[in-house]
Design an enzyme around this catalytic site. Structure first.
Site, PDB file in Angstrom:
ATOM      1  N   TYR A  23      73.340   2.385  68.791  1.00  0.00           N
ATOM      2  CA  TYR A  23      73.459   2.715  67.370  1.00  0.00           C
ATOM      3  C   TYR A  23      74.881   2.690  66.829  1.00  0.00           C
ATOM      4  O   TYR A  23      75.085   2.860  65.625  1.00  0.00           O
ATOM      5  CB  TYR A  23      72.846   4.095  67.102  1.00  0.00           C
ATOM      6  CG  TYR A  23      71.386   4.158  67.499  1.00  0.00           C
ATOM      7  CD1 TYR A  23      70.424   3.483  66.766  1.00  0.00           C
ATOM      8  CD2 TYR A  23      70.982   4.865  68.625  1.00  0.00           C
ATOM      9  CE1 TYR A  23      69.091   3.520  67.133  1.00  0.00           C
ATOM     10  CE2 TYR A  23      69.654   4.910  68.995  1.00  0.00           C
ATOM     11  CZ  TYR A  23      68.712   4.241  68.257  1.00  0.00           C
ATOM     12  OH  TYR A  23      67.401   4.270  68.623  1.00  0.00           O
ATOM     13  N   HIS A 101      65.508  -0.923  60.757  1.00  0.00           N
ATOM     14  CA  HIS A 101      65.948  -0.358  62.037  1.00  0.00           C
ATOM     15  C   HIS A 101      67.344  -0.886  62.334  1.00  0.00           C
ATOM     16  O   HIS A 101      67.608  -2.076  62.146  1.00  0.00           O
ATOM     17  CB  HIS A 101      65.007  -0.745  63.175  1.00  0.00           C
ATOM     18  CG  HIS A 101      63.610  -0.306  62.917  1.00  0.00           C
ATOM     19  ND1 HIS A 101      63.195   0.990  63.100  1.00  0.00           N
ATOM     20  CD2 HIS A 101      62.538  -0.987  62.440  1.00  0.00           C
ATOM     21  CE1 HIS A 101      61.920   1.083  62.764  1.00  0.00           C
ATOM     22  NE2 HIS A 101      61.506  -0.091  62.354  1.00  0.00           N
TER      23      HIS A 101
END
Length: 148
Positions: A23, A101
């Site tokens: 991330y 996402h």
């Protein structure tokens, strides 16, 4: 001014700390700031919401319906793969929603390859980190403009 609601799901308050290899180090506040700035440039008011409680997410989607937002962007996190409650709430919306996402969910764990929202979403953007959000906002802008 057109309104887009950005919904952030479970564990997203931990961006910047959670698994930086997947991330990155960007925080949720950083993401929201980038969305707000791009929204201003596009003439869109971006409202953001994050929760770790599934029922609160459903309630916020219901509120979006009442508020007559022009589009919704959602990164539901792990709920993407199993929350039929959130899916049913999204299906109530009469405006397009885009699934987002940061990571490429199709290149990760097998259970992440399936989205229970995909068949009712306007589209899905994944794998581009924070740019996934910005691409989604640009797509929402285009959709809103095309709808008149």
């Amino acid at each position: 001014m057109k309104k887009v609601l950005m919904l952030h799901g479970i564990n997203h308050n931990m961006f910047g700390k959670r698994d930086p290899k997947i991330y990155g180090t960007i925080t949720l506040d950083d993401i929201n700031q980038k969305l707000t700035l791009l929204g201003e440039a596009l003439g869109i008011q971006v409202d953001t919401f994050q929760t770790n409680a599934e029922g609160e997410m459903v309630e916020r989607i219901h509120q979006a319906y009442q508020d007559e937002v022009d589009a919704v962007i959602i990164n539901a996190g792990a709920w993407t793969h199993y929350s039929y409650g959130i899916r049913d709430a999204l299906d109530i919306l009469e405006v397009p929603f885009i699934e987002v996402h940061m990571s490429n969910i199709h290149a990760r764990d097998e259970f992440r390859h399936h989205s229970v929202f995909a068949d009712i979403a306007q589209g899905q953007i994944s794998g581009f980190g924070v740019d996934s959000y910005l691409l989604a906002l640009r797509a929402a802008h285009t959709i809103i403009e095309q709808r008149g």
